[in-house]
Scaffold this motif. Structure first.
Motif, mmCIF file in Angstrom:
data_model
loop_
_atom_site.group_PDB
_atom_site.id
_atom_site.type_symbol
_atom_site.label_atom_id
_atom_site.label_comp_id
_atom_site.label_asym_id
_atom_site.label_seq_id
_atom_site.Cartn_x
_atom_site.Cartn_y
_atom_site.Cartn_z
ATOM 1 N N GLY A 1 10.959 10.692 37.671
ATOM 2 C CA GLY A 1 11.504 10.082 36.461
ATOM 3 C C GLY A 1 12.590 9.066 36.775
ATOM 4 O O GLY A 1 12.667 8.008 36.141
ATOM 5 N N ALA A 2 13.425 9.367 37.755
ATOM 6 C CA ALA A 2 14.488 8.428 38.141
ATOM 7 C C ALA A 2 13.894 7.181 38.785
ATOM 8 O O ALA A 2 14.388 6.070 38.558
ATOM 9 C CB ALA A 2 15.469 9.105 39.093
ATOM 10 N N MET A 3 12.832 7.348 39.566
ATOM 11 C CA MET A 3 12.161 6.186 40.162
ATOM 12 C C MET A 3 11.611 5.281 39.058
ATOM 13 O O MET A 3 11.741 4.060 39.116
ATOM 14 C CB MET A 3 11.051 6.638 41.115
ATOM 15 C CG MET A 3 11.568 7.344 42.354
ATOM 16 S SD MET A 3 10.277 8.207 43.295
ATOM 17 C CE MET A 3 9.321 6.824 43.913
ATOM 18 N N TRP A 4 10.999 5.896 38.046
ATOM 19 C CA TRP A 4 10.485 5.128 36.911
ATOM 20 C C TRP A 4 11.620 4.368 36.230
ATOM 21 O O TRP A 4 11.501 3.189 35.917
ATOM 22 C CB TRP A 4 9.785 6.068 35.929
ATOM 23 C CG TRP A 4 9.293 5.389 34.694
ATOM 24 C CD1 TRP A 4 8.118 4.722 34.537
ATOM 25 C CD2 TRP A 4 9.981 5.275 33.452
ATOM 26 N NE1 TRP A 4 8.026 4.206 33.262
ATOM 27 C CE2 TRP A 4 9.168 4.537 32.578
ATOM 28 C CE3 TRP A 4 11.213 5.738 32.979
ATOM 29 C CZ2 TRP A 4 9.528 4.244 31.269
ATOM 30 C CZ3 TRP A 4 11.582 5.443 31.676
ATOM 31 C CH2 TRP A 4 10.742 4.711 30.838
ATOM 32 N N ARG A 5 12.775 5.029 36.023
ATOM 33 C CA ARG A 5 13.920 4.390 35.374
ATOM 34 C C ARG A 5 14.437 3.207 36.189
ATOM 35 O O ARG A 5 14.693 2.134 35.646
ATOM 36 C CB ARG A 5 15.059 5.395 35.169
ATOM 37 C CG ARG A 5 16.310 4.760 34.525
ATOM 38 C CD ARG A 5 17.577 5.564 34.718
ATOM 39 N NE ARG A 5 17.897 5.949 36.067
ATOM 40 C CZ ARG A 5 18.451 5.125 36.983
ATOM 41 N NH1 ARG A 5 18.733 3.880 36.702
ATOM 42 N NH2 ARG A 5 18.708 5.571 38.190
ATOM 43 N N VAL A 6 14.562 3.385 37.499
ATOM 44 C CA VAL A 6 15.047 2.298 38.356
ATOM 45 C C VAL A 6 14.079 1.118 38.286
ATOM 46 O O VAL A 6 14.498 -0.038 38.165
ATOM 47 C CB VAL A 6 15.257 2.775 39.813
ATOM 48 C CG1 VAL A 6 15.595 1.610 40.728
ATOM 49 C CG2 VAL A 6 16.358 3.837 39.878
ATOM 50 N N ALA A 7 12.773 1.401 38.328
ATOM 51 C CA ALA A 7 11.767 0.331 38.233
ATOM 52 C C ALA A 7 11.851 -0.364 36.875
ATOM 53 O O ALA A 7 11.861 -1.597 36.793
ATOM 54 C CB ALA A 7 10.369 0.897 38.453
ATOM 55 N N ARG A 8 11.955 0.417 35.810
ATOM 56 C CA ARG A 8 12.045 -0.158 34.458
ATOM 57 C C ARG A 8 13.284 -1.033 34.316
ATOM 58 O O ARG A 8 13.221 -2.150 33.829
ATOM 59 C CB ARG A 8 12.088 0.960 33.416
ATOM 60 C CG ARG A 8 12.205 0.443 31.977
ATOM 61 C CD ARG A 8 12.724 1.485 31.024
ATOM 62 N NE ARG A 8 14.098 1.846 31.379
ATOM 63 C CZ ARG A 8 14.696 2.976 31.015
ATOM 64 N NH1 ARG A 8 14.053 3.863 30.280
ATOM 65 N NH2 ARG A 8 15.936 3.227 31.376
ATOM 66 N N ASP A 9 14.405 -0.515 34.781
ATOM 67 C CA ASP A 9 15.662 -1.245 34.611
ATOM 68 C C ASP A 9 15.762 -2.481 35.492
ATOM 69 O O ASP A 9 16.575 -3.364 35.219
ATOM 70 C CB ASP A 9 16.852 -0.320 34.880
ATOM 71 C CG ASP A 9 16.996 0.773 33.821
ATOM 72 O OD1 ASP A 9 16.257 0.730 32.810
ATOM 73 O OD2 ASP A 9 17.838 1.671 34.027
ATOM 74 N N SER A 10 14.929 -2.566 36.526
ATOM 75 C CA SER A 10 14.944 -3.755 37.384
ATOM 76 C C SER A 10 14.538 -4.998 36.597
ATOM 77 O O SER A 10 14.952 -6.104 36.912
ATOM 78 C CB SER A 10 14.005 -3.583 38.579
ATOM 79 O OG SER A 10 12.647 -3.735 38.183
ATOM 80 N N GLN A 11 13.708 -4.821 35.589
ATOM 81 C CA GLN A 11 13.190 -5.891 34.744
ATOM 82 C C GLN A 11 12.434 -6.956 35.527
ATOM 83 O O GLN A 11 12.208 -8.056 35.020
ATOM 84 C CB GLN A 11 14.304 -6.510 33.902
ATOM 85 C CG GLN A 11 14.940 -5.517 32.967
ATOM 86 C CD GLN A 11 16.007 -6.118 32.083
ATOM 87 O OE1 GLN A 11 16.451 -7.241 32.266
ATOM 88 N NE2 GLN A 11 16.424 -5.364 31.088
ATOM 89 N N THR A 12 12.049 -6.657 36.757
ATOM 90 C CA THR A 12 11.250 -7.596 37.551
ATOM 91 C C THR A 12 9.978 -6.961 38.085
ATOM 92 O O THR A 12 9.009 -7.672 38.320
ATOM 93 C CB THR A 12 12.058 -8.160 38.743
ATOM 94 O OG1 THR A 12 12.484 -7.070 39.562
ATOM 95 C CG2 THR A 12 13.248 -8.966 38.282
ATOM 96 N N LEU A 13 9.980 -5.656 38.286
ATOM 97 C CA LEU A 13 8.800 -4.993 38.839
ATOM 98 C C LEU A 13 7.733 -4.788 37.780
ATOM 99 O O LEU A 13 8.047 -4.670 36.588
ATOM 100 C CB LEU A 13 9.178 -3.620 39.403
ATOM 101 C CG LEU A 13 10.060 -3.600 40.635
ATOM 102 C CD1 LEU A 13 10.374 -2.160 41.020
ATOM 103 C CD2 LEU A 13 9.411 -4.326 41.789
ATOM 104 N N ASP A 14 6.482 -4.718 38.232
ATOM 105 C CA ASP A 14 5.418 -4.268 37.343
ATOM 106 C C ASP A 14 5.684 -2.785 37.102
ATOM 107 O O ASP A 14 5.695 -1.994 38.051
ATOM 108 C CB ASP A 14 4.051 -4.442 37.999
ATOM 109 C CG ASP A 14 3.618 -5.892 38.107
ATOM 110 O OD1 ASP A 14 4.157 -6.733 37.373
ATOM 111 O OD2 ASP A 14 2.743 -6.176 38.949
#
Length: 171
Positions: free
Chosen positions: A28-41
């Motif tokens: 879940g934290a990995m998903w959050r970090v990816a989401r918050d990056s606003q650059t990753l798919d």
């Protein structure tokens, strides 16, 4: 705690980050970090849970004060067992500037047995990732090739830019 985790914990005492394999609880934290990056798919949260379970040995999370603040997800290519394919690299915005992404790549290069080549794909507009992987190649005194891999016509959705394969190695 495994020997690798203890080594990472001891070597990180001069810095606030602990590098370790992800667990299901980190998905879940990995998903959050990816989401918050606003650059990753952004993949589904389910995909990050599976990644944390099934590819923990070829991925790493960075933890600071008990919170996941970055990750690198990767896998060993089945048809090229010496090659680590890096899927995503992400660091929380407030944790950037510490060289954390490069340290996570170095960690994987040192801890995934039998790997001597690193691959990833990067779009042309992603200067930060291009610089990260070029720096990895320099640090490891390794050859760095760039090859057009997925052109616009490969993508069924018109919004995806072409992806260039970056192949670094041997290291």
């Amino acid at each position: 705690m495994t020997k690798d985790e203890e080594t990472s914990r001891q070597s990180s005492q001069s810095t606030p980050f602990i590098l370790r394999p992800p667990s299901i609880e980190d998905g879940g934290a990995m998903w959050r970090v990816a989401r918050d990056s606003q650059t990753l798919d952004l993949n589904s949260s389910y995909a990050y849970l599976l990644w944390a379970r099934d590819f923990a040995a070829t991925s790493v999370v960075a933890e600071r004060e008990g919170r996941v603040v970055g990750f690198v997800s990767g896998y060993v290519r089945p048809d090229a067992p010496q090659t680590l394919m890096v899927w995503q690299v992400a660091v929380d915005a407030d944790q950037r500037g510490h060289g954390l992404a490069g340290r996570m790549l170095d960690h994987l290069a040192a801890h995934v047995p039998g790997v001597s080549v690193l691959e990833t794909t990067i779009t042309d507009d992603n200067a930060a990732s291009r610089a990260l992987f070029a720096g990895f190649a320099r640090t490891h005194d390794a050859q760095h090739e760039e090859i057009d891999l997925f052109v616009k016509a490969h993508f069924p959705d018109e919004g995806h830019d072409p992806e260039v394969l970056h192949r670094i190695g041997p290291f």
